[in-house]
Write a protein that holds these residues in place. Sequence first.
Motif, PDB file in Angstrom:
ATOM      1  N   SER A  67      98.143  43.267  46.054  1.00 21.20           N
ATOM      2  CA  SER A  67      99.155  42.758  46.991  1.00 21.20           C
ATOM      3  C   SER A  67      98.706  41.509  47.737  1.00 21.20           C
ATOM      4  O   SER A  67      99.526  40.854  48.394  1.00 21.20           O
ATOM      5  CB  SER A  67      99.493  43.850  48.024  1.00 21.20           C
ATOM      6  OG  SER A  67      98.488  43.960  49.031  1.00 21.20           O
ATOM      7  N   PRO A 125     106.837  47.548  44.503  1.00 21.71           N
ATOM      8  CA  PRO A 125     106.839  48.569  45.549  1.00 21.71           C
ATOM      9  C   PRO A 125     108.208  48.749  46.192  1.00 21.71           C
ATOM     10  O   PRO A 125     109.004  47.811  46.282  1.00 21.71           O
ATOM     11  CB  PRO A 125     105.828  48.029  46.564  1.00 21.71           C
ATOM     12  CG  PRO A 125     105.851  46.547  46.358  1.00 21.71           C
ATOM     13  CD  PRO A 125     106.110  46.336  44.896  1.00 21.71           C
ATOM     14  N   TRP A 174     105.727  50.381  51.765  1.00 25.56           N
ATOM     15  CA  TRP A 174     104.482  49.724  52.148  1.00 25.56           C
ATOM     16  C   TRP A 174     103.841  50.524  53.276  1.00 25.56           C
ATOM     17  O   TRP A 174     104.507  50.867  54.257  1.00 25.56           O
ATOM     18  CB  TRP A 174     104.738  48.303  52.629  1.00 25.56           C
ATOM     19  CG  TRP A 174     105.215  47.369  51.558  1.00 25.56           C
ATOM     20  CD1 TRP A 174     104.469  46.469  50.859  1.00 25.56           C
ATOM     21  CD2 TRP A 174     106.555  47.230  51.066  1.00 25.56           C
ATOM     22  NE1 TRP A 174     105.248  45.783  49.954  1.00 25.56           N
ATOM     23  CE2 TRP A 174     106.551  46.236  50.067  1.00 25.56           C
ATOM     24  CE3 TRP A 174     107.770  47.858  51.377  1.00 25.56           C
ATOM     25  CZ2 TRP A 174     107.688  45.849  49.381  1.00 25.56           C
ATOM     26  CZ3 TRP A 174     108.901  47.476  50.695  1.00 25.56           C
ATOM     27  CH2 TRP A 174     108.866  46.485  49.708  1.00 25.56           C
ATOM     28  N   ALA A 178      99.812  56.758  51.537  1.00 23.90           N
ATOM     29  CA  ALA A 178     100.236  56.089  50.303  1.00 23.90           C
ATOM     30  C   ALA A 178     100.182  57.049  49.123  1.00 23.90           C
ATOM     31  O   ALA A 178     101.087  57.065  48.272  1.00 23.90           O
ATOM     32  CB  ALA A 178      99.346  54.869  50.039  1.00 23.90           C
ATOM     33  N   THR A 216     104.476  52.667  45.931  1.00 31.83           N
ATOM     34  CA  THR A 216     103.960  52.370  47.270  1.00 31.83           C
ATOM     35  C   THR A 216     102.755  51.454  47.175  1.00 31.83           C
ATOM     36  O   THR A 216     101.918  51.592  46.287  1.00 31.83           O
ATOM     37  CB  THR A 216     103.553  53.672  47.981  1.00 31.83           C
ATOM     38  OG1 THR A 216     104.670  54.549  48.035  1.00 31.83           O
ATOM     39  CG2 THR A 216     103.057  53.402  49.398  1.00 31.83           C
ATOM     40  N   THR A 217     102.668  50.535  48.147  1.00 29.15           N
ATOM     41  CA  THR A 217     101.548  49.602  48.218  1.00 29.15           C
ATOM     42  C   THR A 217     100.949  49.627  49.614  1.00 29.15           C
ATOM     43  O   THR A 217     101.684  49.520  50.601  1.00 29.15           O
ATOM     44  CB  THR A 217     102.006  48.179  47.877  1.00 29.15           C
ATOM     45  OG1 THR A 217     102.333  48.111  46.480  1.00 29.15           O
ATOM     46  CG2 THR A 217     100.922  47.157  48.164  1.00 29.15           C
ATOM     47  N   THR A 251      98.933  47.482  52.318  1.00 28.37           N
ATOM     48  CA  THR A 251      98.855  46.036  52.495  1.00 28.37           C
ATOM     49  C   THR A 251      98.631  45.698  53.961  1.00 28.37           C
ATOM     50  O   THR A 251      99.000  46.482  54.844  1.00 28.37           O
ATOM     51  CB  THR A 251     100.141  45.343  51.975  1.00 28.37           C
ATOM     52  OG1 THR A 251      99.888  43.960  51.741  1.00 28.37           O
ATOM     53  CG2 THR A 251     101.292  45.510  52.943  1.00 28.37           C
ATOM     54  N   LEU A 305     103.414  41.967  54.678  1.00 31.94           N
ATOM     55  CA  LEU A 305     104.630  42.779  54.575  1.00 31.94           C
ATOM     56  C   LEU A 305     105.835  41.910  54.273  1.00 31.94           C
ATOM     57  O   LEU A 305     105.918  40.754  54.712  1.00 31.94           O
ATOM     58  CB  LEU A 305     104.866  43.520  55.895  1.00 31.94           C
ATOM     59  CG  LEU A 305     103.910  44.660  56.229  1.00 31.94           C
ATOM     60  CD1 LEU A 305     104.146  45.125  57.670  1.00 31.94           C
ATOM     61  CD2 LEU A 305     104.076  45.818  55.254  1.00 31.94           C
ATOM     62  N   ILE A 315     108.639  50.894  55.484  1.00 30.63           N
ATOM     63  CA  ILE A 315     107.319  50.503  55.986  1.00 30.63           C
ATOM     64  C   ILE A 315     106.801  51.635  56.856  1.00 30.63           C
ATOM     65  O   ILE A 315     107.523  52.144  57.727  1.00 30.63           O
ATOM     66  CB  ILE A 315     107.378  49.189  56.791  1.00 30.63           C
ATOM     67  CG1 ILE A 315     107.637  48.000  55.860  1.00 30.63           C
ATOM     68  CG2 ILE A 315     106.074  48.960  57.562  1.00 30.63           C
ATOM     69  CD1 ILE A 315     107.806  46.673  56.586  1.00 30.63           C
TER      70      ILE A 315
END
Length: 520
Positions: free
Chosen positions: A288, A390, A393, A430, A440-441, A443, A448, A458
């Motif tokens: 990411s 994704p 996040w 996550a 899902t990521t 980061t 974002l 988020i």
Amino acid sequence: MKRAREYLGCQLWVEPDDSPERVDELVAAAAESGLGWLRVFLMWPWIERDPGVWDFGVFDAVFDAAARHDIRIKATLTANSGPWHIGTPSMLHSHTGFLRPDQREPMRRYIRACVERYRGHPALGQWILWNEPTGGHERTDEALAHWRRWLPGHYGGDIDRLNRRWLTGYRTFAEIPFPEEIPYAAHRGHVWTSYGPWLDEWRARAAWLIEELTWVRDAVREIDPDTETCVNPTAVLKNQAESGTDLDGIGGVVDTIGATYHPAWGFTFAHRSQFPALMAAGVRLQASLPSVRDVEVTEVQSGNTLNSSHRPCDVSTGEIARFFLSGLAAGASSVTGWCLNVRSHDFEAGDWGLLDDMDRPSERSRMIRHVHDRLSAAFEHTGSWRQAPPRAWVVMDPRAQAIEWIEATGRAVVPGRLANDGAHGAALLAVALMQQGVSTTLTPMDNLPDQAPEGGLIVLSHVVGWDTASAERLLQFVDSGGTLLLDATSGRKNLDSTLHRPWPGGLAETLGFRATGLRT
């Protein structure tokens, strides 16, 4: 399209007195297991046992055997861990940085000797610049010189600005010691000292690490401008500020950023059923980052361990398959196990082997062959894999982790207040989302999206602090139809560790709620 074997690798351990025949047998076993990569440490203490006397014999055997068996080499340089005659005796390899200025020229000679020898070899596939680098806590003269060079740039040359934040009275940057030496001796380690020096110190260590990696890369590039470069930090799913690790900055130095994932060392906070998903979360976090071009898994446990770990940990054949497949499905360009064969001497001897302790095929190596065969069949139907975009996040931000680390240092060991709790919690969140089928990521805040995809989410948990720009990005995400989920441990402070009033910072009034205190 890449062949299945080009996604699979293992670390090969050789000893300086290994015969070419034994080396060939090990490489042949790797090929039979379906591996297309072998990672090898070019051990400087073996290569230059005496000043100016170079012996690459066992490594020549490795490269030549790899070429015969259609395997490519990830050659790991060990310039940060030299032989006795540069002042670092009794050490094979380490995580430390460069320790003294007078070691630079011997290091450059070692890098030049390795790169000149193998740059045109048909088996060479990658230079790994430094094994498991961290922006460590070495308190050397060279580290102090870097600290004093870094501070003027950070403060725009304004010593008065530094003094106001640090509660100090320095006249020049050149007189500033390490942060732990700033308070009066009787006050050192007290909780009421200024956070300012430590909020700066982790950034300086991270910048130092990037400088050192760049130095190694440039030394390689002077001789070999083409071969891929890589490095494998360990601080991915942990407090990156504590370890002085700027993953985005490191990603800008190398062609491929890797990582080390050993459940027996790094995943002791999780249930073993979560280990593969944790590795996938780390791959997606690195992918990411804006600077990152390619991600690999440079090390993952491929054998049982008794002593060389935080806890003894075996690994089943099914887990090995899941480790390799989860990394590839998350977007890694390759996954490399630790190790093909066990070491013979000292630390790690008898641990980690994919083969058995007699270097024979095992149920583990047969599973890797099975993974290879199934990948080959799958690619015929699907083509190569790529990471799914994704939909959720989970934030893991080193700037917030810096506050968490400072507030955990020297305090009671209380769950929820430890340096790694925020990072570990984010990783587990996550994992929980991915195990429910939500792409899902992990980061940092700055990465974002400000526009939400359909069903976008988020999650903020234990993200201690953020700045105004981050709050505005969160609000834009919500305005575009996204969902923001946060808990009461998030957004209490800004990135200079000042309490937001009201909090969560930048969100409270716009969203129509505010926190005035915590009930614990």
